[in-house]
Write a protein that holds these residues in place. Structure first.
Motif, short mmCIF file in Angstrom:
data_model
loop_
_atom_site.label_atom_id
_atom_site.label_comp_id
_atom_site.label_asym_id
_atom_site.label_seq_id
_atom_site.Cartn_x
_atom_site.Cartn_y
_atom_site.Cartn_z
N ALA A 173 40.78 46.03 41.04
CA ALA A 173 40.07 45.45 42.19
C ALA A 173 39.76 43.97 41.94
O ALA A 173 39.90 43.14 42.84
N ALA A 174 39.35 43.66 40.71
CA ALA A 174 39.02 42.27 40.39
C ALA A 174 40.26 41.39 40.43
O ALA A 174 40.24 40.27 40.95
N LEU A 175 41.36 41.91 39.89
CA LEU A 175 42.60 41.13 39.88
C LEU A 175 43.09 40.87 41.30
O LEU A 175 43.61 39.80 41.60
N ARG A 176 42.92 41.87 42.15
CA ARG A 176 43.39 41.69 43.53
C ARG A 176 42.54 40.64 44.23
O ARG A 176 43.04 39.82 44.99
N GLN A 177 41.23 40.69 43.93
CA GLN A 177 40.34 39.69 44.52
C GLN A 177 40.74 38.29 44.06
O GLN A 177 40.62 37.32 44.80
N ALA A 178 41.23 38.19 42.82
CA ALA A 178 41.56 36.88 42.25
C ALA A 178 43.05 36.57 42.38
O ALA A 178 43.55 35.68 41.72
N GLN A 187 32.74 41.97 40.28
CA GLN A 187 32.36 40.57 40.43
C GLN A 187 32.34 39.87 39.07
O GLN A 187 32.77 38.74 38.94
N VAL A 188 31.84 40.58 38.05
CA VAL A 188 31.83 40.02 36.70
C VAL A 188 33.25 39.70 36.25
O VAL A 188 33.55 38.60 35.79
N LEU A 189 34.14 40.69 36.42
CA LEU A 189 35.52 40.48 35.97
C LEU A 189 36.19 39.38 36.79
O LEU A 189 36.95 38.56 36.25
N TYR A 190 35.88 39.37 38.09
CA TYR A 190 36.46 38.32 38.93
C TYR A 190 36.03 36.95 38.42
O TYR A 190 36.85 36.05 38.26
N ILE A 204 25.97 34.60 36.41
CA ILE A 204 26.00 35.83 37.21
C ILE A 204 26.50 37.00 36.35
O ILE A 204 25.93 38.09 36.39
N CYS A 205 27.54 36.73 35.57
CA CYS A 205 28.07 37.79 34.69
C CYS A 205 26.96 38.35 33.82
O CYS A 205 26.77 39.57 33.72
N ARG A 206 26.23 37.44 33.19
CA ARG A 206 25.17 37.91 32.29
C ARG A 206 24.08 38.65 33.06
O ARG A 206 23.62 39.70 32.64
N GLY A 207 23.70 38.09 34.21
CA GLY A 207 22.67 38.73 35.02
C GLY A 207 23.07 40.14 35.44
O GLY A 207 22.29 41.09 35.32
N PHE A 208 24.31 40.30 35.89
CA PHE A 208 24.77 41.61 36.34
C PHE A 208 24.85 42.59 35.16
O PHE A 208 24.50 43.76 35.28
N LEU A 209 25.34 42.09 34.01
CA LEU A 209 25.46 43.01 32.88
C LEU A 209 24.09 43.41 32.36
O LEU A 209 23.89 44.57 31.96
N ASP A 210 23.16 42.48 32.36
CA ASP A 210 21.78 42.84 31.99
C ASP A 210 21.29 43.97 32.89
O ASP A 210 20.69 44.94 32.43
N ALA A 211 21.54 43.81 34.18
CA ALA A 211 21.06 44.81 35.14
C ALA A 211 21.73 46.16 34.89
O ALA A 211 21.12 47.21 35.09
#
Lengths: 240, 527
Positions: B379-384, B413-416, B485-492
């Motif tokens: 999904a991330a690759l397709r988005q990108a 979103q993180v992977l994207y 954002i990556c860090r924020g999402f992973l923390d969550a």
């Protein structure tokens, strides 16, 4: 009102944003659609009652009632007019809600007009009554309904009965998003754990995709479900 | 003189001299009795010598007694011993014996010489004693103070300083000590030793009132409430507080040495408190300047990442509007594509601003559901897709990788963001690898690029909001939000993300760690 067999398809655009309505009118008309507009949900319900629309493009945020309410009331009135929902990004929950209420597909704002055209084609294709022929063709994938067999890129693929059912569901809805709930209901007939579905899809991908880790046929719609890519959809056509 | 009393016997660091030892044992407690005893002893010895050996001048024996008294006990007891010795000498030895009267001129001269010699000897011996004691005391104070200073030096907070200071003071003074720094509008900072002994709150309140209202420059004042004696803790401009101590029952009289020692200790404590306060202030200033840097970064990023696309869009659209006739089809298409590309860039940036706002507003409520890594990577690759079309992308997912427990949308979103980052910081045609493997209950997803890598100093900082590495060239655009954002999402989601440089070649690697989900048994799926 009688519809001529070759009458151009009529699309009702329901959005309170004038710029979006204008964009859709200008974007859809050249492809042979007749576009009418409404800026509130009641207008959409009236149009459905008078059978004035062959497809509805519906914004979820309307001034008089929510888009979800509109879908619910259209389906309650036994109308199966195709509905494509316009939603904002990040709001996966309302997308799923709209699809579960009976919307046929969604598209996330902002979108390109070519993306919307592909969605409209996919939704309408499914609505065309199926002929009695025994072969379903969705580009790379073809199914022989009589022999219950599948061909991918011209090669026979051996599928388990469940995998065949799953693939058949995808092919009959080629290009359309299918929610987890819908697929589980159609293939398993009951509420089953989504994880079963994920593992089946993975197994199916390993049989029909060139590279199961970078699938090109069965696409994941994060948080919503899956979509079989139809022949006219670009690779990124279904993202965001 | 009771200097010896203030010497801390229990203190481990206290060095005790022989002199101190002798004096502290008995003489310290009953100085005049010991002076008297010494004189009686001298009388006995003199009588013995006079009777048995017929020594003619017993006055020297008395002088020795007086001198010993002066050296061991101090000046005044020694003078007292002088007086007694003179009386004894007169009474027992000067004719007529057993009478205070003196019969001849020889006797008067002897008596006068005796008294004069005794007083001189006494004062000399007492001075020697005082010097010795003072030297002793100085050495001891220096040692006590330097030890005290050492202990305070590595205290990090005001609280720690007070804790340690109270403990040392209490040990040195042999009494409970409580240190208080009153704070306006906040609870006072307090520390005491032993911990369970402290003045009650009424007592403390009146002491604080006294302290607050005392006239300037009266820092040596004392304030007594019940058993407790308060004095200001001040040695500098900023550190202001109170020392409370409770002398034991036996020694309610304040001792001079104690006061001097307390002065010095209070001064050091005040300095240490000052130091901590200053350090806090510096930290506050640092945080404030960091905040200011962030604000200016936000402004420049917003003006750059919002205004620039808008400028292109408005410019291109107005160009199309006014020059429509004079433009050929190719130019029109160029302008239209610019509008679309810039609008999409704008959309991406607005999406990121929304994400970071959600993180900061703490409204990110992640789902915890089993997710197949292959699904989310896809999904991330397709988005990108449009972004990495000029890179060679390889996905390697370990056989039988368990599903992870995560929120698919957030993880996508993180992977994207990581894929976007990888493509931005590496040249077209280079490779981007996404590798997933697992170890025990932990699944790792790594995104590796073949770009310039990360400066060592930036490995942590690049996760800061609006931070942009010096490695980011002029051509790289983006608001510095993706990794935050990556860090924020992973923390969550209860995962982690770290950045590093690749071992095998130049390039960066970002490693996500997430817990594996419990797998469902699927016999049917195996077919």
């Amino acid at each position: 009102m009688m519809i001529e067999p070759q009458a151009p398809p009529r699309i009702l655009v329901v959005d309170d944003e004038q710029a979006i309505r204008q964009l859709l009118r200008l974007g859809l008309t050249p492809d042979g659609y007749v576009v009418s507009e409404s800026d509130h949900g009641t207008g959409a319900l009236d149009a459905v009652r008078r059978n004035e629309a062959d497809l509805i493009v519906l914004d979820l945020g309307l001034p008089d009632m929510s888009g979800l309410q509109v879908i619910k009331r259209i389906r309650y009135a036994q109308s199966d007019v195709p509905i494509i929902v316009l939603s904002s990004s990040g709001d996966e929950a309302s997308k799923v809600a709209a699809l579960d209420l009976g919307a046929d597909d969604y598209i996330t704002k902002p979108f390109g007009i070519e993306e919307l055209l592909a969605r409209i084609r996919a939704v309408r294709r499914h609505r065309v009554p199926r002929k009695t022929e025994s072969v379903l063709d969705a580009g790379d994938v073809a199914l022989n309904l009589l022999r219950r067999s599948a061909t991918v890129r011209g090669l026979d693929v051996k599928l388990s009965p469940r995998e065949y059912e799953l693939l058949r569901l995808f092919v009959t809805h080629a290009g359309k998003v299918l929610t987890h709930k819908f697929i589980l209901h159609q293939v398993w007939g009951a509420d089953t754990d989504v994880q079963y579905l994920r593992i089946y899809v993975r197994a199916l991908r390993q049989k029909i995709e060139l590279n199961a880790d970078q699938p090109r046929l069965i696409l994941t719609e994060a948080g919503i479900g899956y979509r079989l890519r139809s022949a006219d959809q670009s690779a990124d056509g279904s993202s965001r | 003189m009771r200097l010896s009393m203030s010497l801390p016997r229990r203190a481990r660091f206290a060095r005790t001299s022989k002199l101190t030892d002798i004096t502290t044992r008995y003489a310290g407690r009953h100085p005049y009795m010991s002076g008297l005893g010494m004189t009686v002893g001298a009388l006995a010895v003199a009588t013995l010598l006079n009777v048995a050996l017929d020594v003619p001048h017993p006055s020297r024996i008395f002088l020795v007694g007086v001198m010993i008294t002066a050296v061991t006990v101090g000046l005044w007891p020694a003078l007292f011993a002088c007086l007694i010795s003179a009386l004894f000498y007169d009474f027992f030895f000067l004719p007529p014996t057993y009478s205070l009267a003196i019969s001849n001129a020889q006797g008067i001269v002897d008596f006068c010489f005796f008294v004069a010699t005794a007083v001189i000897v006494t004062s000399l011996a007492a001075r020697v004693r005082r010097y010795a004691l003072e030297a002793d005391q100085r050495a001891l104070s220096a040692e006590t103070l330097s030890d005290f200073g050492r202990r305070l030096a590595d205290a990090l907070t005001v609280h720690e300083v007070l804790d340690r200071a109270a403990e040392r003071m209490s040990i040195c003074l042999e009494m409970p000590v409580v240190l208080v720094i009153p704070e306006t509008g906040r609870p006072s900072i307090r520390a005491g030793h032993p911990p369970h002994i402290a003045p009650d709150s009424d007592c403390l309140r009146s002491a604080i009132a006294w302290w607050a209202l005392r006239p300037r420059g009266s820092d040596r004042d004392q304030f007594v409430v019940g058993d407790w004696r308060f004095r200001p803790l001040s040695g500098s401009e900023t550190a202001q507080g109170l020392i409370a101590r409770r002398p034991g029952n036996g020694s309610s009289v304040s001792r001079a040495g104690d006061d001097r020692l307390l002065d010095a200790l209070a001064h050091q404590t005040a300095l240490a408190v000052d130091r901590c306060t200053l350090r806090d202030d510096i930290e506050t200033i640092r945080v404030r300047s960091e905040t200011e840097r962030l604000h200016s970064a936000v402004l420049s990023s917003i003006s750059h990442d919002l205004r620039n696309p808008l400028a292109s869009i408005v410019g291109s659209a107005s160009g199309l509007e006014y020059q429509w006739r004079s433009l050929d089809d190719e130019s029109r298409l160029l302008l239209i594509r610019t509008i679309r590309r810039e609008a999409e860039r704008l959309d991406t940036f607005v999406g990121k601003l929304l994400d970071i706002t959600r993180i900061e507003a703490k409204v990110v409520v992640p789902l915890r559901e089993p997710v197949l890594v292959s699904d989310v990577v896809e999904a991330a690759l397709r988005q990108a897709d449009g972004m990495v079309s000029s890179h060679r992308v390889a996905v390697v997912i370990a056989e039988n990788l368990p599903p992870i427990e995560a929120d698919m949308i957030l993880l996508r979103q993180v992977l994207y963001n990581l894929i976007e980052n990888a493509s931005k910081y590496s040249s077209p045609g280079s490779g981007i690898r996404i590798v997933a493997c697992w170890q025990g209950q932990e699944v790792r997803i790594s995104v590796l690029d073949e770009g310039v890598g990360i400066l060592e100093a930036d490995v942590e900082r690049i996760f800061n909001k609006f931070y942009r590495s010096a490695h980011a060239g002029a051509g790289v655009t983006g608001g510095g939000l993706g990794l935050a954002i990556c860090r924020g999402f992973l923390d969550a989601m209860g995962g982690t993300i770290e950045a590093a440089n690749r071992d095998d070649r130049v390039g960066a690697v970002f490693v996500i760690k997430l817990p594996a989900a419990i797998q469902v048994e699927l016999s049917e799926a195996e077919q």
